[in-house]
Scaffold this active site. Structure first.
Site, short mmCIF file in Angstrom:
data_model
loop_
_atom_site.label_atom_id
_atom_site.label_comp_id
_atom_site.label_asym_id
_atom_site.label_seq_id
_atom_site.Cartn_x
_atom_site.Cartn_y
_atom_site.Cartn_z
N ASP A 125 26.60 13.50 39.48
CA ASP A 125 27.60 12.45 39.48
C ASP A 125 28.51 12.53 40.70
OD1 ASP A 125 26.69 11.63 36.95
OD2 ASP A 125 28.03 13.05 35.93
N TYR A 167 23.80 24.98 35.71
CA TYR A 167 25.00 24.51 36.39
C TYR A 167 26.05 25.62 36.40
CZ TYR A 167 23.74 19.53 36.56
OH TYR A 167 23.13 18.33 36.85
#
Length: 270
Positions: free
Chosen positions: A52, A110
């Site tokens: 994003d 992540y």
């Protein structure tokens, strides 16, 4: 026709995410422009994970098909010569036709880097999240344990998420403090849109004493996004690694230039 995979790193702070968008500055657009300049023909990439706006990439992987015959190092150096300083191809590797950057991947990892200090640091702007109050790391780790396994993560899914199912398998969440930083590691088969940032929002609520540890299980069971904490800032979020079957021999991410990467590499060695 040859299939080439690339390892890509980028500072996502100046981009509107990975995916190409009309009249927006995205990582995909910059990479494909550079590949087109180097190859002198249009190149369309397929990515492992669409990050994003503001999210960084340490171990992003893409593939594309081409009729050109170039040495691996030529793809790296040639493409980088047309990229901005905030994006860099780290490696290039020919792949068999059955390799797919997205569908061949079996897990993603992540990292989130959180700066915990009464005053924000401009040196860390866009590179780390920030909270001004102390956090209970032990409480956050206990809360994270409620999330492990295969679950419906609808409570941590954005309204714009296009995933076919909210059911994902979360293999690992680690929380570790190092000085003024708290480091988080999330590993799953796949993640929903905004899932890590929504998990972070809940963990910070619990770490800051705004909710008890057991609240995390209640949020998960609710399957209701409105029941969870607000979406946390993207600044400290990094796509660290994408896991593939050994048969593809995908190179490990080149993360030595990231100082805080030692948090997890040192842990692996102990």
């Amino acid at each position: 026709m040859k299939r080439i995979a690339l390892g890509v790193q980028y500072d996502g702070s100046a981009f509107c995410g990975w995916q190409s968008q009309p009249h927006r500055n995205t990582v995909q657009d910059e990479l494909e422009r550079a590949l087109r300049e180097f190859a002198r023909t249009p190149v369309q990439t397929v990515v492992a994970g669409r990050t994003d706006t503001g999210v960084h990439g340490l171990g992003q992987v893409v593939h594309f098909d081409t009729e050109l015959d170039r040495a691996d190092v030529s793809w790296v150096r040639g493409t980088n010569s047309f990229l901005p300083k905030t994006i860099s191809v780290q490696w290039a590797k020919p792949m068999p036709d059955e390799f797919h950057a997205r569908f061949s991947a079996f897990e993603r990892t992540y990292y989130y880097v959180l700066y915990v200090h009464p005053v924000r640091s401009p040196m860390l702007a866009t590179r780390a999240g920030w909270v001004h109050t102390s956090l209970d790391v032990d409480a956050m780790q206990k809360a994270a344990a409620h999330l492990l396994g295969e679950h419906d993560f609808s409570a941590f899914r954005s309204s714009q998420c296009q995933a076919k199912t909210p059911v994902k398998h979360l293999y690992q969440i680690d929380v570790k403090q190092q000085g003024d930083f708290v480091h988080f590691r999330f590993r799953a088969n796949a993640f929903l849109h905004h899932m890590v940032r929504n998990l972070m929002g809940c963990l910070v609520y619990i770490g800051g004493g705004r909710r008890p540890v057991e609240w995390m299980a209640e949020v998960l069971a609710s399957r209701d996004r409105d029941f969870a904490a607000p979406t946390f800032m993207p600044d400290g979020l990094y796509l660290a690694q994408v896991g593939y079957p050994e048969q593809f021999a995908v190179p490990a991410p080149q993360t030595g230039s990231v100082p805080w990467n030692t948090v997890w590499t040192e842990q692996a060695q102990t």
